[in-house]
Design an enzyme around this catalytic site. Structure first.
Site, PDB file in Angstrom:
ATOM      1  N   SER A 108       7.611   0.514   3.065  1.00 40.06           N
ATOM      2  CA  SER A 108       6.296   0.245   2.492  1.00 40.06           C
ATOM      3  C   SER A 108       6.387  -0.362   1.091  1.00 40.06           C
ATOM      4  CB  SER A 108       5.481   1.541   2.491  1.00 40.06           C
ATOM      5  OG  SER A 108       4.144   1.325   2.170  1.00 40.06           O
ATOM      6  N   ASP A 146       4.580  -3.686   3.443  1.00 37.41           N
ATOM      7  CA  ASP A 146       4.395  -3.678   4.896  1.00 37.41           C
ATOM      8  C   ASP A 146       2.964  -3.945   5.318  1.00 37.41           C
ATOM      9  OD1 ASP A 146       3.373  -1.171   4.115  1.00 37.41           O
ATOM     10  OD2 ASP A 146       3.970  -0.227   6.004  1.00 37.41           O
ATOM     11  N   ASP A 188      -0.008  -2.396   4.899  1.00 40.18           N
ATOM     12  CA  ASP A 188      -1.056  -1.435   5.247  1.00 40.18           C
ATOM     13  C   ASP A 188      -1.912  -1.059   4.044  1.00 40.18           C
ATOM     14  OD1 ASP A 188       0.830   0.127   3.938  1.00 40.18           O
ATOM     15  OD2 ASP A 188       1.069   1.580   5.555  1.00 40.18           O
TER      16      ASP A 188
END
Length: 449
Positions: free
Chosen positions: A102, A243, A245
């Site tokens: 992430s 990533d 999100d």
């Protein structure tokens, strides 16, 4: 069951340090495959990754382990985490695997899992995978080995999905924006989405080399985006994490629009149109000002533990559709099963176009209170929970809470993704929240020695 490997967001750590090693990933792929095969017989798993150089190594190891367990594998290549959630659903796969750490630097990596519904794996499945990791690795008969294939049109499928989450009549023509892709998984997706909808797009953080993911760019380093928006006189900027999100935005004057702001805009718009189902789920970190703004509109609000999996859990339990975190994880459960930076940004842009107003004007009804977050890095072997439970730290927290009264709050919590204790203090503008946060952080550091 006490978990040995799984945290709040999968398994994460430093590459080369157990369990973020190729041998562990081989065994993990096998363990996942064995559990899924017992569930559904001949299983199929999708694997996607962000742009870290170590993703190649772990992709191969996971593929080998899954094949040894008799599970077919479909490789997606570099794709945002929410894209893997979406594609797992549309391909009716038994699970999706994301190789990503992430917002962490390139030297870290990790594994996240999605169920066939595109949601995080159930606790029971994670526990069964951990139990299987203690079993000896065995390989199925040669004629039962899993096969591997590559899905070449994955990016196009996800781009079309993102565009479908806002009304067809919404055009971004005439809107000038800067996109910061954090040198991560959105670099080849986000530009196409916004350009195809008509926006004039310039880019930063869109040249990944395997080593530069999240380095001075992305949602965790918004100064780069802010400078680009102001320098280019753009209408706004959008920053994703490695990533994809998370999302943060910047208005035309360089003011940061965080997850609480985005959650407010979407909730207000849906409430005004009579399309908000139930209430809104935030987290322990959600700003007190957002909670009050929602209450003033008569919108129910509930706090979950930090982590998008907990937000989703409360949404499902309440049969609500909207939730998120200050960090920019926003879940619009009516259109996507997990936090999705591109989809969340599109919801905000659709509101801007519909209202004909810039971001700062849309946020006029939200008055957030000052909030200070200080991260205290743990020393090797230290116990975060024991530190927070120490008498000295508990006394310091009690003193801070007494100073804040009912006009603020204190939160200490261990990070679920990094070796940190996060110290948060928020309160009305006349309170010294900065001083209180620094004082509490110093007390925790003192306990570390």
């Amino acid at each position: 069951m006490t978990r040995k490997y799984f945290g709040t967001d999968g398994i994460r750590g430093t590459v080369g340090e157990y369990p973020i090693t190729p041998d562990f990933m081989l065994k993990l792929g096998w363990a996942v495959g064995r559990v899924l095969a017992r569930e559904s017989g001949r299983a199929r798993v999708l694997i996607g990754k962000d742009t870290r150089i170590s993703g190649y190594m772990f992709e191969s190891a996971l593929e080998a382990g899954l094949s040894a367990a008799g599970v077919d594998v479909a490789l997606l290549g570099p794709m945002p985490t929410p894209a893997i959630a979406y594609l797992t659903r549309t391909f009716r796969a038994d699970a999706g695997i994301v190789i990503s750490a992430s917002h962490n630097p390139f030297a870290d990596n990790g594994i996240k899992f999605f169920s066939t519904e595109g949601t995080k794996l159930a606790d029971e499945l994670e526990e069964r995978i951990e139990a299987m990791l203690d079993e000896p690795l065995t390989t199925v008969a040669a004629d039962k080995l899993g096969k591997a294939m590559r899905i070449d049109d994955a990016a196009g499928r996800y781009i079309e999905f993102c565009k479908s989450t806002i009304p067809n009549r919404v055009s971004l023509h005439g809107l000038r924006m800067v996109l910061d892709c954090a040198h991560g998984a959105t670099y080849h997706i986000a530009p196409s989405v916004f350009r195809e909808l008509g926006a004039e797009v310039s880019l930063v953080g869109a040249s990944p080399d395997g080593l530069n993911i999240n380095r001075d760019v992305g949602s965790t380093s918004p100064a780069t985006l802010r400078a680009a928006v102001i320098q280019q006189s753009a209408d706004l900027g959008i920053a994703f994490d490695g990533d994809g999100d998370r999302v943060l935005m910047v208005d035309a004057d360089g003011r940061e629009i965080d997850g609480d702001d985005i959650l407010y805009l979407i909730a207000l718009d849906r409430h005004q149109r009579g399309q908000l189902v139930g209430g809104v789920v935030g987290t322990l970190m959600t700003n007190f000002g957002l909670a009050m703004a929602l209450e003033n509109m008569g919108i129910p609000f509930e706090r979950a533990k930090v982590g998008d999996r907990y937000v989703v859990e409360r949404l499902l339990a309440n049969d609500w559709q909207l939730g998120g975190e200050s960090s920019g994880h926003i879940v619009c459960a009516d259109v996507q099963s997990t936090g999705d930076g591109i989809v969340s940004a599109l919801q905000v842009l659709a509101i801007m176009i519909s209202e004909g107003k810039p971001l700062h004007a849309l946020l006029a009804g939200l008055e957030k209170v000052p909030q200070v977050l200080v991260n205290v890095r743990l020393t090797p072997g230290s116990d975060a929970k024991a530190l927070m439970a120490s008498p000295a730290v508990k006394d310091a927290v009690a003193e801070a809470e007494a100073e804040l009264g009912d006009e603020g709050r204190v939160l200490l919590r261990p990070s679920g993704t990094e070796p940190l204790i996060r110290v948060m203090v928020e309160g009305r503008a006349h309170l010294d929240v900065e001083g209180l946060a620094q004082r509490l952080a110093a007390q925790v550091e003192g306990e570390l020695g």
